[in-house]
Each structure stands twice: as C-alpha cells, then as structure tokens.
Design a protein around this motif. Structure first.
Motif, short mmCIF file in Angstrom:
data_model
loop_
_atom_site.label_atom_id
_atom_site.label_comp_id
_atom_site.label_asym_id
_atom_site.label_seq_id
_atom_site.Cartn_x
_atom_site.Cartn_y
_atom_site.Cartn_z
N ASN A 120 63.44 -42.46 3.01
CA ASN A 120 64.49 -43.47 3.14
C ASN A 120 65.52 -42.91 4.12
O ASN A 120 66.14 -41.88 3.82
N LYS A 159 70.58 -56.35 3.74
CA LYS A 159 69.59 -55.74 4.65
C LYS A 159 68.29 -56.54 4.66
O LYS A 159 67.31 -56.12 5.29
N PHE A 166 69.76 -59.22 -1.58
CA PHE A 166 69.76 -59.21 -3.06
C PHE A 166 71.15 -58.88 -3.58
O PHE A 166 71.99 -58.35 -2.87
N TYR A 207 68.75 -43.79 6.99
CA TYR A 207 69.68 -44.83 7.45
C TYR A 207 70.52 -44.47 8.67
O TYR A 207 71.67 -44.89 8.75
C1 GCB Z 1 68.98 -46.68 -0.67
C2 GCB Z 1 68.48 -47.13 -1.99
C3 GCB Z 1 68.47 -48.64 -2.12
C4 GCB Z 1 69.73 -49.22 -1.52
C5 GCB Z 1 69.78 -48.87 -0.05
C6 GCB Z 1 71.04 -49.39 0.65
O1 GCB Z 1 68.76 -45.59 -0.24
O2 GCB Z 1 67.23 -46.60 -2.30
O3 GCB Z 1 68.35 -48.96 -3.47
O4 GCB Z 1 69.81 -50.60 -1.70
O5 GCB Z 1 69.76 -47.49 0.08
O6 GCB Z 1 70.97 -50.43 1.29
O7 GCB Z 1 72.07 -48.76 0.53
#
Ligand code: GCB
Length: 599
Positions: A468, A572, A558, A470
């Motif tokens: 994961n 997202k 969501f 970002y």
């Molecule tokens: C993450 C989580 C997820 C969140 C996402 C976010 O790492 O696993 O549950 O919704 O980031 O968008 O912050």
C-alpha cells in the motif's frame, strides 16, 4: 471449530428460511436489557430492516454514532414437520459481537463482525408454534479485538468508537439471518483440492460429518451430466477432459455429497466448485500453471442507506463495473465479505484476495486518526488479540476455502512490521495457519508505507507482497509528485537488488477525487489529478517485472469516520459511491482492456 459455516442449501434433507425483514430494535446505553427482560423478546422497538447497518437510517447524530449494546428481536415460526431435525439460526454477520437468546434462553455468543455463526436452537424452540429470538449486539472497538480501535466516553457520558482505520464503524445485523432445519449429526464441512493433468483432473475431497458410515460423492457438469463418482468420506473424483475454471472464463461443476448410514441416505450437501490450481513460483502468480497479472481493486461493502449491509443489487453492479473496466481480481479489504460475493466471483472468474479483519494493528495509523505513538505489538492486549485473530482466520478459511475465486489469504492490513515486537506475533500466526487450507493457497498481508523493504522485519513471512503506497497523496503530493515517483522507484530498486524473488502486487494507491471537479492544469482532488497519479504508478509498475498486479484504492467512494482529511468519506473511488465512473475509470479501462484477461 465453528460448525455452522457451510453455506445454507435446500434439498430433501435441509430446509432454509430467511428471517430477513423488519425486526424490533432498541439501543441499550444503560446496559439494562437483561434486567428489562429484552432477552425474552420485545415488540415495541424501532422497526429495523435486516440485513442492514442501523446507522444511516437515523436522522439524529446520537443514534447514528451510537456505540455500545443494542438489541434486535423478532418472532419466527417453527413448523411441526421440522421435528427430529437440528434447528439452527444462522447469522451471516453481527457487527461486532452478539449474544443470541431464543424464548428467553441464552443460546450462544459470538465475536467477530464479518463472519457467520450458527446457534443450535433445537432444544429451545417450540415446534408448531411461534418462537421469539432476541440478539444483543455490541459495536464497541477495542485494541484486543478485530478490527482494532478504542471506545471512549465523552464528557456528556456518550460512548464513541475510535477506529484505528478509516472506514465507518457500520454496525448491526449486516447480513442475512437464516432459520435452518438440518439433519442431526449431518455434514458440517467439506474440502477440496486439485491436481490437473494433461487431459484429466483429480478432485481430492473430504467430508466431515458427525455420523454416517459412508459418503457417495459425485461431480456434475454444467449440463447436468454426472462426470465422476466415488464412495468414502474422503477420496478422489477423476474427471477426464475437464473444463477448467479460468480467470474471467469460469466453469463450475456441482459437487454433491450423500451421507449414508448403512444404505440409507441421511444427509446431502451440494455446492459449486471450479477446477483450477493456484501457486506462487518465483515472482509469478500462477493459475492453472499460467502466469496472471492481477488488476482490480481494494473494495468495501459500503453503500448508501444500509451501510455495510450485503446488498445483492450493489454487488451485481460492482461485478459489472469490474468486468467493464477489465478487472480480474479484488481484495476483500478489510474483512471477509458476504458469501454471495464469492459466489459471484466464482461465476465471473474473478480472483479474490480474502482478508481477515485484522486492520488497525498500527499505532502510526491510529495517530493519523487521533494521536497515538507506540508500537502496536508491544501492547499487553496482543495476547487476547492473537486468539481472536487466529480464530477468525480459522473461520474465514473454513468458510471460503472451496471457492475457486479465492486466490490467497490476507492475514492483516497494514500491521506494524517494523518493530522487533511484531516478529514473534507473525512467526506464531504464520506457523499456526500454515495447514488450515487444504489447497495451501498463498498467505500474505499488506505493507503500509512505513514498512519498506529496508524497515520491515516481517518480510520473510508472506508468500507474496501486497504494498500500500501513497506517494502523490499523503506525501510528495501535487507538483512534488515527480519526487514521489523517484522515491517509489528507489524503494523498488532495493527490492530488485535483494535476493527476494517473490511477486509484488500494489494493493493500494490513489488520490481522493471529488467527482465533477475539473482543473487544467490539474490540482489535487480534481479528476485530472487522479488520472495523473494513476499514470505515474503505472509507469513505475511497467518498469519492474516482479510487480504482478495493480489494485488501486478503491473501487468506489465509501463512508469513513469524520475528520479534517475526509470530505464526507474517502473519495479515492474510481467510481462514485453510487457507482458511476469518474474520468479515471475510462483511463483504467483503456489500460486494462488492452491486456489479455488472464495475462
Ligand atoms: C490505507 C488503508 C485504507 C485507507 C487508505 C486511505 O492505507 O489501508 O483502509 O482507506 O489507506 O485512503 O487512507
């Protein structure tokens, strides 16, 4: 073990009646339900739909945010002709813990809000009469429970859930309730695994039942032809010229078991299975010995009005969206979904990474939501948590193991893996779960941004990696995204240089995007920026051959906790919460439909 995990079926020996519809509902902030006799049932509650999360029906905030005990009750009729059978009430999910009473008698309790459980009510019901069921549900979050969080009491005395994760703590009887009449000491579990030869497939099966001397097993093709039979509680069904279950090209056989006592059939169970194998070899994910590149999404069971309730209509739409966009997989982030989701996936040939609700096992994530700074696995709550975690993995694997769509098991989402205290927990959990799946499907978990190749101490455990990441959103955002790309490449270069030879799937990346917000040049939150971020990630994915899948976050917008980082939820989604495309959906569709379906 939980004995009532088999999906309900109807046949000569088994009856199934849904207890969905309007139930009576009461909040119990003072914990006085038993004292008031609510376990004996009540007719004067709020009329509450089941299955549903109670939260979004309410117009006042105290009710929507309610945290603590709450009760459901309804009448149900048990016909006389059910006599001699075992009578069960099966709850698809009660979030997060429940105590079940029938006619005032306590039957059982259960913890874990995303998996089914069955109450054997045979001795409590009156046949040929009305009966009453009452369920006390509790939706508090705790560090020693899954999913992890805290429950705090505000100065006004009201309790509040403080999740260590961002999805809204939707609560209630979120999945269907069934009244079942099944043979006493009948079939309660079965397993399959597969060997595929040149023009022959072997289905190894085993059946668990509390009685019976023998089992007659048969395999029936989609035309209703019996293609293989065998006798024995375990054995092989051999199919010549088998039709395999392939990605986005599913073929389902019906497997049927008849349990015999001497020559008399005393129970029967039937289900649909797919003939296929899955394995990890080097940095490839193989289905039927062929490499697959995963593309799809992290998802949530989430929709307007009914929250986290399973909704067949929403699921139909989601499956169609996934097919339209060229997806071949999804992760059941962050909990096992309703069984019907896997049945859809079986039918559509979509692969599932099945995740247990072990989410929030990281204080840094909690600190992002509220300010905690401690290694999660140092906590004294982990002993109790471990037991529940293992329990729920057991139940998830037992429930879902026969679905051809299930590719892998995800044992955590973003746990803290960078501290020494994490290692023994992982060691024990991976050892204890090694043999639960007769197919020995790969086990994995998602690694949070901080748990890089350099920092994570738990990289030896998973069979493949879910990352994961970002950059472009939580750091190096906006105009700095080029530095985000450079950072991502630098990390992947480390993986490449290492002696690890396992696949990596990007299981989360994305940008919150307000549908309809356009800006040239792009700005964060615009539809243009979401596409630019996906393009950046895709450039990176295409540069490393050990990246074997991409699942952007999330299929759809969501609901989340309130906070200064969220505007009415997590945006997202590639689709909106009402399942319409953002511009990024067309971009992804172009990329994904160019690839062969099973590539
Ligand atoms: C993450 C989580 C997820 C969140 C996402 C976010 O790492 O696993 O549950 O919704 O980031 O968008 O912050």
């Amino acid at each position: 073990m939980e004995k009532g995990l088999l999906y309900p079926v109807i046949n000569q020996y088994r009856a199934d009646e849904k207890l969905d519809g309007l139930w009576n509902f009461k909040f119990d902030p003072a914990g006085e339900g038993e004292q008031q006799g609510w376990q004996k049932g009540f007719d004067n509650g709020i009329k509450m739909p089941v299955p549903a999360s109670f939260n979004d029906f309410f117009t006042d905030k105290d009710a929507r945010e309610y945290t603590g005990d709450f009760w459901y009750s309804r009448h149900f009729f048990v016909p006389d002709y059910f006599k001699g059978q075992e009578i069960q009430i099966r709850f698809g999910a009660a979030t997060h813990r429940a105590v079940v009473y029938v006619n005032g008698q306590e039957i059982r309790s259960h913890e874990g809000g995303f998996l089914p459980f069955t109450a054997d009510v045979t001795d409590a019901v009156k046949f040929g009469q009305e009966n009453v069921v009452a369920v006390k549900v509790n939706n508090e979050l705790h560090r020693d429970a899954l999913p992890a969080g805290d429950t705090e009491t505000l100065k006004n005395g009201k309790k509040m859930a403080k999740p260590f994760f961002d999805f809204y703590n939707y609560s209630g009887l979120n999945r269907s309730v069934h009244l079942l009449a099944v043979p006493k000491k009948g079939i309660y579990d079965y397993s399959t695994s597969y060997d595929l030869g040149e023009s022959k497939a072997t289905v190894h099966y085993s059946v668990r039942a509390d009685s019976g001397s023998n089992v007659k097993a048969s395999l029936i093709d989609e035309n209703g032809q019996v293609v293989a039979t065998n006798e024995g509680k375990s054995g092989d069904l051999i199919v010549t010229q088998p039709k395999l279950w392939n990605v986005r090209d599913a073929y389902l056989y019906t497997i049927q078991f008849k349990l015999l006592d001497q020559d008399r059939v005393i129970d029967e169970y039937q289900d649909q299975i797919g003939l296929r194998t899955v394995e990890i070899k080097g940095h490839e994910i193989l289905v039927n010995h062929k490499s697959v590149y995963l593309r799809g999404f992290g998802r949530h069971e989430d929709s307007i009005y009914a929250g986290r309730a399973f909704d067949l209509n929403v699921e139909r739409r989601d499956m169609n969206l996934m097919k339209w966009i060229g997806a071949n997989s999804f992760r059941s982030s962050h909990y096992p979904y309703d069984e019907q989701v896997y049945r859809f996936a079986d039918r559509e040939g979509i692969l599932v990474i099945d995740e247990v609700p072990a989410v929030g096992f990281k204080m840094a994530a909690a600190s992002f939501l509220g300010g905690l700074d401690q290694s999660f696995f140092d906590g004294d709550w982990t002993k109790e948590l471990y037991k529940k975690h293992l329990d729920q993995i057991n139940d998830m694997i037992q429930r879902d193991k026969n679905h051809p769509s299930v590719l892998a098991w995800s044992l955590f989402n973003e746990p803290d893996t960078s501290t020494n205290s994490a290692v023994p927990y992982f060691e024990k959990l991976f050892a204890a779960t090694a043999n639960l799946d007769p197919e020995k499907r790969p086990r994995t978990f998602t690694l949070n941004e901080d748990d890089t190749y350099e920092k994570s101490k738990c990289l030896k455990f998973p069979d493949f990696y879910l990352l994961n990441r970002y950059p472009g959103w939580y750091h190096k955002w906006g105009y700095e995204i080029s530095d985000g790309e450079a950072g991502l490449r630098a990390e992947l270069d480390e993986w490449q240089k290492s002696d690890i030879d396992k696949p990596i799937v990007f299981s989360e990346y994305g940008a919150d995007t307000e549908p309809g917000l356009h800006k040239l040049p792009s700005i964060m939150w615009s539809e243009e920026y979401q596409i630019e971020l996906l393009e950046m990630f895709n450039r990176v994915f295409d540069s490393y051959d050990f990246i074997r899948g991409e699942q952007p976050w999330n299929l759809a917008d969501f609901q989340t906790v309130e906070g200064n980082m969220r505007v009415n939820g997590n945006k997202k989604g590639i689709f909106t919460r009402d399942r319409q495309p953002k511009a990024a959906a067309f971009y992804l569709r172009k990329r994904w439909t160019k690839l062969p379906l099973d590539y």
